[in-house]
Write a protein that holds these residues in place. Sequence first.
Motif, mmCIF file in Angstrom:
data_model
loop_
_atom_site.group_PDB
_atom_site.id
_atom_site.type_symbol
_atom_site.label_atom_id
_atom_site.label_comp_id
_atom_site.label_asym_id
_atom_site.label_seq_id
_atom_site.Cartn_x
_atom_site.Cartn_y
_atom_site.Cartn_z
ATOM 1 N N GLY A 38 -9.101 -0.372 23.830
ATOM 2 C CA GLY A 38 -9.261 -0.628 22.857
ATOM 3 C C GLY A 38 -9.090 -2.053 22.322
ATOM 4 O O GLY A 38 -8.264 -2.559 23.285
ATOM 5 N N GLU A 39 -9.431 -2.937 21.394
ATOM 6 C CA GLU A 39 -8.344 -3.693 21.256
ATOM 7 C C GLU A 39 -7.343 -4.232 20.209
ATOM 8 O O GLU A 39 -7.444 -2.832 19.893
ATOM 9 N N ASP A 40 -6.141 -4.877 20.414
ATOM 10 C CA ASP A 40 -5.674 -4.695 19.453
ATOM 11 C C ASP A 40 -4.997 -6.263 18.890
ATOM 12 O O ASP A 40 -5.900 -7.437 19.226
ATOM 13 N N LEU A 41 -4.283 -6.404 17.886
ATOM 14 C CA LEU A 41 -5.033 -8.163 17.422
ATOM 15 C C LEU A 41 -4.146 -9.240 18.117
ATOM 16 O O LEU A 41 -2.945 -8.785 19.639
ATOM 17 N N PRO A 42 -4.822 -10.797 18.126
ATOM 18 C CA PRO A 42 -4.412 -11.835 18.878
ATOM 19 C C PRO A 42 -2.642 -11.428 19.130
ATOM 20 O O PRO A 42 -2.481 -11.456 17.475
ATOM 21 N N MET A 43 -2.278 -12.673 19.504
ATOM 22 C CA MET A 43 -0.801 -11.985 20.244
ATOM 23 C C MET A 43 0.153 -13.915 18.805
ATOM 24 O O MET A 43 0.637 -13.942 18.544
ATOM 25 N N VAL A 44 -1.237 -14.715 19.671
ATOM 26 C CA VAL A 44 -0.434 -15.873 19.311
ATOM 27 C C VAL A 44 -1.736 -16.839 17.856
ATOM 28 O O VAL A 44 -2.185 -16.254 18.694
ATOM 29 N N ALA A 45 -1.464 -17.387 18.037
ATOM 30 C CA ALA A 45 -2.569 -18.645 16.908
ATOM 31 C C ALA A 45 -2.308 -20.210 17.718
ATOM 32 O O ALA A 45 -1.944 -20.151 18.683
#
Length: 1303
Positions: free
Chosen positions: A836-843
């Motif tokens: 599963g994917e998770d939300l990206p960590m950095v901008a």
Amino acid sequence: MMRKKSISASKASLVLFLCQMISALEVPLDSKLLEELSQPPTITQQSPKDYIVDPRENIVIQCEAKGKPPPSFSWTRNGTHFDIDKDAQVTMKPNSGTLVINIMNGGKAEAYEGVYQCTARNERGAAISNNIVIRPSRSPLWTKEKLEPNQVREGDSLVLHCRPPVGLPPPIIFWMDNAFQRLPQSERVSQGLNGDLYFSNVQPEDTREDYICYARFNHTQTIQQKQPISVKVFSMDSLNDTIAANLSDTDIYGAKPVTERQPVLLTPTGSTSTKVELRGNVLLLECIAAGLPTPVIRWIKEGGELPANRTFFENFKKTLKIIDVSEADSGNYKCIARNILGSAHHVISVTVKAAPYWITAPRNLVLSPGEDGTLICRANGNPKPNISWLANGVPIAIAPEDPSRKVDGDTIIFSHVQERSSAVYQCNASNEYGYLLANAFVNVLAEPPRILTSANKLYQVISDSPALLDCAYFGSPKPEIEWFKGVKGSILRGNEYIFHDNGTLEIPVAQKDSTGTYTCVARNELGKIQNEVQLEVKDPTMIIKQPEYKVVQRYGQVSFECIIKHDSTLLPAVIWLKDNDELPDDERFLVGKDNLTIMNVTDRDDGTYTCIVNTTLDSVSASAVLTVVAAPPTPAIIYARPNPPFDLELTGQLERSVELSWIPGDENNSPITNFVIEYEDGLHEPGVWHYQTEVPGTQTTVQLKLSPYVNYSFRVIAVNEIGRSQPSEPSEQYLTKSANPDENPSNVQGIGSEPDNLVITWESLKGFQSNGPGLQYKVSWRQKDVDDEWTSVIVANVSKYIVSGTPTFVPYEIKVQALNDLGYAPEPSEVIGHSGEDLPMVAPGNVQVHVVNSTLAKVHWDPVPLKTVRGHLQGYKVYYWKVQSLSRRSRRHVEKKILTFRGNKTFGMLPGLEPYSSYKLNVRVVNGKGEGPASPDKVFKTPEGVPSSPSFLKITNPTLDSLTLEWGSPTHPNGVLTSYILKFQPINNTHELGPLVEIRIPANESSLILKNLNYSTRYKFYFNAQTSVGSGSQITEEAVTIMDEAGILRPAVGAGKVQPLYPRIRNVTTAAAETYANISWEYEGPDHANFYVEYGVAGSKEDWKKEIVNGSRSFFVLKGLTPGTAYKVRVGAEGLSGFRSSEDVFETGPAMASRQVDIATQGWFIGLMCAVALLILILLIVCFIRRNKGGKYPVKEKEDAHADPEIQPMKEDDGTFGEYRSLESDAEDHKPLKKGSRTPSDRTVKKEDSDDSLVDYGEGVNGQFNEDGSFIGQYSGKKEKEPAEGNESSEAPSPVNAMNSFV
């Protein structure tokens, strides 16, 4: 006791009240609002509590927090302050609390073991992270030991011990041989949870010297190997031979043959054992037994059932696996090992304990000064956890005193808070198995009301449907919301309205009279604010004439009507469907405004036709069925569908094929084109018929391919041009034998639904594809690019399996194999899936904006590291919005626009920007889970551009020589206006443009009076605005100055824009003769006007005489006038009331008859005639003499001498020359002179003198030809005269010349 109950009840009421109040003060997720409000720190990201790091890589301890103002960060290590400035190996990321410990440049990970805690602090409080325990991973070597060879008798049990070194984290154990091949495992030979290799009974084939235990340490990516273990199995036959060679006949007989033994448990030992597991973990229970034959393991739970959907069996049912255990799973679990000789069992007493888990975690609290509130922290566990509170990271017992705060166990009660009461509180719930730590802030704000809904927002709904009018708000204390209708309307109340807690006004049934302006008012003790929104209620869309059922003959024409009624402000779109799908792409289908017409109808057009009407607010539909029938047949031949085949017979039955034969039915005058064979599977899908194959109409047998484990029945359908026959009677049934599956499931995929799982899906096999009973699937997976063994599980006939506890977004190799009671399908192919994917960590960082021009900008950013994307990188989203216009300095509702750039792009273009404006943007990375955090907002400004056209240009107050111009400034100035440019020019009657005049006008002017213009003149105006960049688009207008003419109405002053003028007739001129006059004039106005001429004697009171002009000519000849008389004349146009020209006066010429003399009585004329007669007589005598001499004349020379283009040819009918009319006769007929002969080849008209009544040739045309064919007659020369060009003449005007001008 009663008092305690009363206190508890009062507390409960208070808590309920405060919870309601707290929920009302939640801060809306409005970015602009969040930027302005002060807020205590909140920890947004931190490393895990138990953080095992790779000793060869840099250590990154995460700590991110947000707050207003931005927080500062500090760390403790093992309970004391950690001064990072004194350690050169440790740095903290800018604007962050994340620590980076540099190990790769000489540091040692062991030196930084310990317990770390981060604190984020600003003026409103301090938040703390969990205790983060840093431990470097360890992969120690195997201790050397002397391993003795294992000699074991066939049928005995055996345990090969692994005893791996203790590592951090514990290693993964597997057994291989010297060739690095996995040792095969089965119900007889398997690996235990402790890594040992168990043999329930050994066989001769188990003899080998390379049983090797391997330990893999994932963190360090290393594998340790144990020394090889040797196993030698002695069979009973070889053992007896050895004994016989060493003993006499009188000794004891040899060893006994292999004997069967009842089961004995190898692990666990004894009859009972205990097991403690934590709530939420995976419970693993193991039983491995010795025995011959190999025992079979079965599990039961005493006094209960094994939990459904959470129970799995692994390692050939030797391991019981229960996922996500809870306290209800505690109890006694019995494993039973059984073979034909008996059984053995073991009871494992399982106790499920629990680390603390939340019942109610504390939530952030936003209060107003003087309000009350509570923080509640409730957790559970086994044993019951202890609750303790901290304030700003300090135990609350030693924290600074706050009179508004009172701690009551798991609750903190706040009374009459003030702004200094703002703080961050930590709740710690702990027991012997772990702890929970939660931060919750108390933020005391005093804020006047704010309405977040944009002003003058327009809502449109359909009549009799609900209308929801938004009024999003915020304030502290919580504002009260009131709604009004109209500017001075009263407050809205009553059952016809619903008032929602978030400020929304709902009108359950909106009517036409609900249309109007609604005002939302928010007020608290700090202020009041209001906002207006508009509601428009539209009429519903209706189909007033629906399509109707139609029956039409083949090749005919049919039409469906769909007449609609809709709100005049909505634009409907009509769509026609056939059988709920698009219309065929066929020119026979004609879609009109209100109908659908089908030309040349065929059988394929049979079906249901639906008319769908869509607007932006509603949608309606109506349907009708079309039935196509055959045209009435002629009595001679009847065409019909064929009769069904009959007498079906099966022969040549084999496992995978059979032969089917039949007898065709009557074809009914239309040849059978083909036969369709269908089958029924009575075993899996009784009553459902499937397509098998089809054969030509000349064939009555077919060899059919069959699948295993299907109970076949067949039927045949005949087809001709008319259609399909009824199906035949089914054949006899034929059941094929079972077999292994031939194929595996298709469309195997691995996609995680959560960050810690892998969902494996596939398309299940159809019933007949199973090839046998007991269809199941073997699901196998392993992490890609990691030397890991396959994990497999056999599941029932389903299409999904979920693997839990996976790392976030890592690749897996996946395969799904079908099996049934007879065996496995072929080895399946492997596919690659991802957990599963998770939300990206950095901008994205380093966001830069390059403004290309006033409407286009280019944005650049640095790509985020792929490992921080934590999913499939789908691209980047750029959010941008206009903050304000730099020319007007007025803010407006922020409407964010989003542009998505696919893939790993690092730049993009932002089109459609407004010139001379201030913008903001941010960039976010996007994966399959969603969007990552936004980059900091980037501000940029667009330069000036050219303005739009002025909003209007009005021309008013027309006078004889002036016009007044008024204009409005451009709707979009796109910069600072520098001036206006006015250009104008006159337009004449033929629409030709005169000279162009240009005037520059200051930008602050809005009107101008143009003077010194020509009267009765049309002007065209071109008007545009300018900025420093250039000129914008122009607006044009036309206007006319007032004319000073009789009979023409002038527009009233101040009547607004100049109205169109009436037509006019001017420049009336006359050319008079004795009895007629030529009248001509000039006309301006619409085409195809019908004119008339009125005339009368000047000074007379008699009525005007009227003559109608034929066609639209601009001249007319008045005849029958009296010579020497003065006349008045005027010209008018039919159909235009009161419209005519001004009068003109002319006088006819005097009568000529009184001055004429009879020429025949004049002496000179008599003498002239005598001389002419004598001359003619002499010429005749001479001609007679020369003719008698027979002389020849040089005709060619005569022709060359007289070659004149003006010579007129003879008439073709009578051979005479063209005749001329005399001037006198023409004058009597009042017609211009006209020559009856042909015109010359150069198309010029030659004028002749009035007395030219003789022909141009001296002799007649009665000449003769001589013997050699030469022409005897002699030509005479034509009079020499200069021709006049065209119809023009240099002569003085005369009535005759004036008449000639009309020819």
